[in-house]
Motif scaffolding. Structure first.
Motif, PDB file in Angstrom:
ATOM      1  N   TYR A 116       0.831  -1.208   0.000  1.00 18.69           N
ATOM      2  CA  TYR A 116       0.000   0.000   0.000  1.00 18.69           C
ATOM      3  C   TYR A 116       0.866   1.259   0.000  1.00 18.69           C
ATOM      4  N   ILE A 117       1.869   1.267   0.875  1.00 17.32           N
ATOM      5  CA  ILE A 117       2.732   2.445   0.979  1.00 17.32           C
ATOM      6  C   ILE A 117       3.477   2.677  -0.327  1.00 17.32           C
ATOM      7  N   THR A 118       3.932   1.588  -0.964  1.00 14.91           N
ATOM      8  CA  THR A 118       4.663   1.710  -2.231  1.00 14.91           C
ATOM      9  C   THR A 118       3.795   2.349  -3.306  1.00 14.91           C
ATOM     10  N   PHE A 119       2.545   1.917  -3.422  1.00 11.41           N
ATOM     11  CA  PHE A 119       1.643   2.474  -4.430  1.00 11.41           C
ATOM     12  C   PHE A 119       1.397   3.963  -4.181  1.00 11.41           C
ATOM     13  N   VAL A 120       1.210   4.342  -2.916  1.00 10.82           N
ATOM     14  CA  VAL A 120       0.955   5.748  -2.594  1.00 10.82           C
ATOM     15  C   VAL A 120       2.184   6.601  -2.898  1.00 10.82           C
ATOM     16  N   VAL A 121       3.362   6.111  -2.508  1.00 10.99           N
ATOM     17  CA  VAL A 121       4.595   6.867  -2.745  1.00 10.99           C
ATOM     18  C   VAL A 121       4.828   7.057  -4.240  1.00 10.99           C
ATOM     19  N   LEU A 122       4.634   5.995  -5.026  1.00 10.65           N
ATOM     20  CA  LEU A 122       4.833   6.101  -6.474  1.00 10.65           C
ATOM     21  C   LEU A 122       3.816   7.042  -7.106  1.00 10.65           C
ATOM     22  N   ALA A 123       2.562   6.987  -6.619  1.00  6.60           N
ATOM     23  CA  ALA A 123       1.538   7.881  -7.165  1.00  6.60           C
ATOM     24  C   ALA A 123       1.905   9.342  -6.903  1.00  6.60           C
ATOM     25  N   VAL A 124       2.363   9.641  -5.689  1.00  7.46           N
ATOM     26  CA  VAL A 124       2.748  11.015  -5.351  1.00  7.46           C
ATOM     27  C   VAL A 124       3.989  11.437  -6.129  1.00  7.46           C
ATOM     28  N   LEU A 125       4.963  10.523  -6.247  1.00  6.61           N
ATOM     29  CA  LEU A 125       6.211  10.836  -6.945  1.00  6.61           C
ATOM     30  C   LEU A 125       5.954  11.188  -8.409  1.00  6.61           C
ATOM     31  N   PHE A 126       5.172  10.358  -9.098  1.00  5.85           N
ATOM     32  CA  PHE A 126       4.903  10.625 -10.514  1.00  5.85           C
ATOM     33  C   PHE A 126       4.004  11.846 -10.699  1.00  5.85           C
ATOM     34  N   TYR A 127       3.145  12.110  -9.723  1.00  7.99           N
ATOM     35  CA  TYR A 127       2.311  13.312  -9.805  1.00  7.99           C
ATOM     36  C   TYR A 127       3.180  14.569  -9.725  1.00  7.99           C
ATOM     37  N   CYS A 128       4.174  14.529  -8.831  1.00  9.14           N
ATOM     38  CA  CYS A 128       5.076  15.679  -8.694  1.00  9.14           C
ATOM     39  C   CYS A 128       5.899  15.898  -9.962  1.00  9.14           C
ATOM     40  N   LYS A 129       6.128  14.833 -10.731  1.00 14.49           N
ATOM     41  CA  LYS A 129       6.872  14.941 -11.979  1.00 14.49           C
ATOM     42  C   LYS A 129       5.954  15.232 -13.163  1.00 14.49           C
ATOM     43  N   SER A 130       4.653  15.439 -12.853  1.00 11.41           N
ATOM     44  CA  SER A 130       3.635  15.727 -13.868  1.00 11.41           C
ATOM     45  C   SER A 130       3.382  14.543 -14.797  1.00 11.41           C
ATOM     46  N   TRP A 131       3.706  13.346 -14.353  1.00  7.63           N
ATOM     47  CA  TRP A 131       3.359  12.140 -15.104  1.00  7.63           C
ATOM     48  C   TRP A 131       1.989  11.680 -14.596  1.00  7.63           C
ATOM     49  N   PHE A 132       0.960  12.388 -15.009  1.00  8.32           N
ATOM     50  CA  PHE A 132      -0.355  12.213 -14.404  1.00  8.32           C
ATOM     51  C   PHE A 132      -0.972  10.844 -14.683  1.00  8.32           C
ATOM     52  N   LEU A 133      -0.819  10.339 -15.893  1.00  9.76           N
ATOM     53  CA  LEU A 133      -1.392   9.029 -16.205  1.00  9.76           C
ATOM     54  C   LEU A 133      -0.709   7.926 -15.392  1.00  9.76           C
ATOM     55  N   THR A 134       0.614   8.018 -15.291  1.00 10.71           N
ATOM     56  CA  THR A 134       1.338   7.018 -14.497  1.00 10.71           C
ATOM     57  C   THR A 134       0.953   7.128 -13.023  1.00 10.71           C
ATOM     58  N   SER A 135       0.828   8.370 -12.544  1.00  5.52           N
ATOM     59  CA  SER A 135       0.405   8.582 -11.156  1.00  5.52           C
ATOM     60  C   SER A 135      -0.988   8.014 -10.923  1.00  5.52           C
ATOM     61  N   ALA A 136      -1.876   8.253 -11.884  1.00  2.00           N
ATOM     62  CA  ALA A 136      -3.245   7.744 -11.751  1.00  2.00           C
ATOM     63  C   ALA A 136      -3.263   6.221 -11.751  1.00  2.00           C
ATOM     64  N   PHE A 137      -2.352   5.605 -12.514  1.00  4.63           N
ATOM     65  CA  PHE A 137      -2.281   4.146 -12.565  1.00  4.63           C
ATOM     66  C   PHE A 137      -1.971   3.567 -11.183  1.00  4.63           C
ATOM     67  N   PHE A 138      -0.947   4.112 -10.518  1.00  4.31           N
ATOM     68  CA  PHE A 138      -0.575   3.600  -9.197  1.00  4.31           C
ATOM     69  C   PHE A 138      -1.612   3.972  -8.137  1.00  4.31           C
ATOM     70  N   LEU A 139      -2.241   5.140  -8.302  1.00  4.20           N
ATOM     71  CA  LEU A 139      -3.308   5.510  -7.380  1.00  4.20           C
ATOM     72  C   LEU A 139      -4.489   4.548  -7.519  1.00  4.20           C
ATOM     73  N   GLY A 140      -4.759   4.142  -8.762  1.00  5.15           N
ATOM     74  CA  GLY A 140      -5.826   3.166  -8.989  1.00  5.15           C
ATOM     75  C   GLY A 140      -5.508   1.815  -8.382  1.00  5.15           C
ATOM     76  N   LEU A 141      -4.234   1.392  -8.482  1.00  5.62           N
ATOM     77  CA  LEU A 141      -3.837   0.130  -7.858  1.00  5.62           C
ATOM     78  C   LEU A 141      -4.039   0.178  -6.345  1.00  5.62           C
ATOM     79  N   TYR A 142      -3.684   1.315  -5.755  1.00  3.12           N
ATOM     80  CA  TYR A 142      -3.880   1.463  -4.309  1.00  3.12           C
ATOM     81  C   TYR A 142      -5.363   1.443  -3.952  1.00  3.12           C
ATOM     82  N   TRP A 143      -6.156   2.122  -4.756  1.00  4.17           N
ATOM     83  CA  TRP A 143      -7.588   2.241  -4.469  1.00  4.17           C
ATOM     84  C   TRP A 143      -8.287   0.883  -4.513  1.00  4.17           C
ATOM     85  N   HIS A 144      -7.802  -0.011  -5.367  1.00  2.05           N
ATOM     86  CA  HIS A 144      -8.463  -1.304  -5.550  1.00  2.05           C
ATOM     87  C   HIS A 144      -7.932  -2.389  -4.617  1.00  2.05           C
ATOM     88  N   GLN A 145      -7.056  -2.043  -3.703  1.00  2.00           N
ATOM     89  CA  GLN A 145      -6.542  -3.057  -2.777  1.00  2.00           C
ATOM     90  C   GLN A 145      -7.611  -3.435  -1.758  1.00  2.00           C
TER      91      GLN A 145
END
Length: 226
Positions: free
Chosen positions: A197-226
């Protein structure tokens, strides 16, 4: 000195007198009034087993410490037949509850009455449970439940079949215990889940900060569906 052996009629008379009695194996447990308000599962979980064999349910939902405390309220023993204890219909299932009057004395009070008579014959399509309805003006004239209202109505399950179901459940319950499935593995079980869970959240925040929104949304979705 052992506990007295009560007959089924003696158990019934004490229930009618207001005692909250349940059967645990072959023991009669008198539930103190304080339990009804303090029981974590609520008072109805107890009241619906008054006069019935609650062994399977009590064993399944209580710790060893709780079971030891429960056995401390044993007041008598009963004889269990070949197909188990012949149950009563708990008063609450026909609308009867114990309430204090203006002077604080506990009295029977009927909150509802059955829609279908308990003696009505069951068919393959008829409901097996009773529907309780409040009928204003009719309930206060009755002093309390009777021996007749404690008798369960007809059932499509014979005592033999019910006993077989109970034995099958106890065997399955023991298999679960033997397999250790009730033991919580906090590190080996929950540990990897928390890390994921922590890994998915960290990756979602990291890619969001880099403006990789689709990649961030992908990891956020993985976290949401756990």
């Amino acid at each position: 000195m052992g506990k007295p052996i009560w007959t089924r009629d003696q158990v019934a008379q004490r229930i009618l007198a207001g005692e909250t009695l349940i059967i645990l194996q072959s023991k009669v447990i008198r539930v103190p009034p304080s339990w009804l308000s303090a029981h974590p599962g609520g008072s109805l979980a107890i009241l619906h087993f008054v006069g019935r064999n609650a062994t399977d349910e009590v064993d399944a939902f209580h710790s060893e410490e709780a079971l030891r405390r429960i056995r401390g309220y044993e007041v008598a023993e009963v004889e269990i037949g070949e197909h188990g204890w012949e149950p009563f219909l708990p008063p609450v299932m026909s609308g009867w509850v114990r309430q204090g009057d203006k002077g604080g004395t506990m009295q029977w009070h009927r909150e509802a009455t059955t829609l279908r008579p308990l003696t009505e014959e069951l068919s393959e399509t008829s409901p097996h449970s009773q529907i309780l309805l409040v009928r204003r003006g009719e309930l206060e004239t009755q002093p309390g439940p009777t021996l007749e209202t404690l008798q369960p109505g007809p059932s499509t399950l014979s005592p033999k079949v019910q006993a077989e179901h109970s034995r099958a459940y106890r065997e399955l319950h023991q298999q679960v215990i033997d397999a250790g499935l009730y033991k919580t593995r906090y590190i080996g079980g929950y540990g990897p889940e928390i890390v994921r869970y922590i890994t998915f959240v960290v990756l979602a925040v990291l890619f969001y900060c880099k403006s990789w929104f689709l990649t961030s949304a992908f990891f956020l979705g993985l976290y949401w569906h756990q």
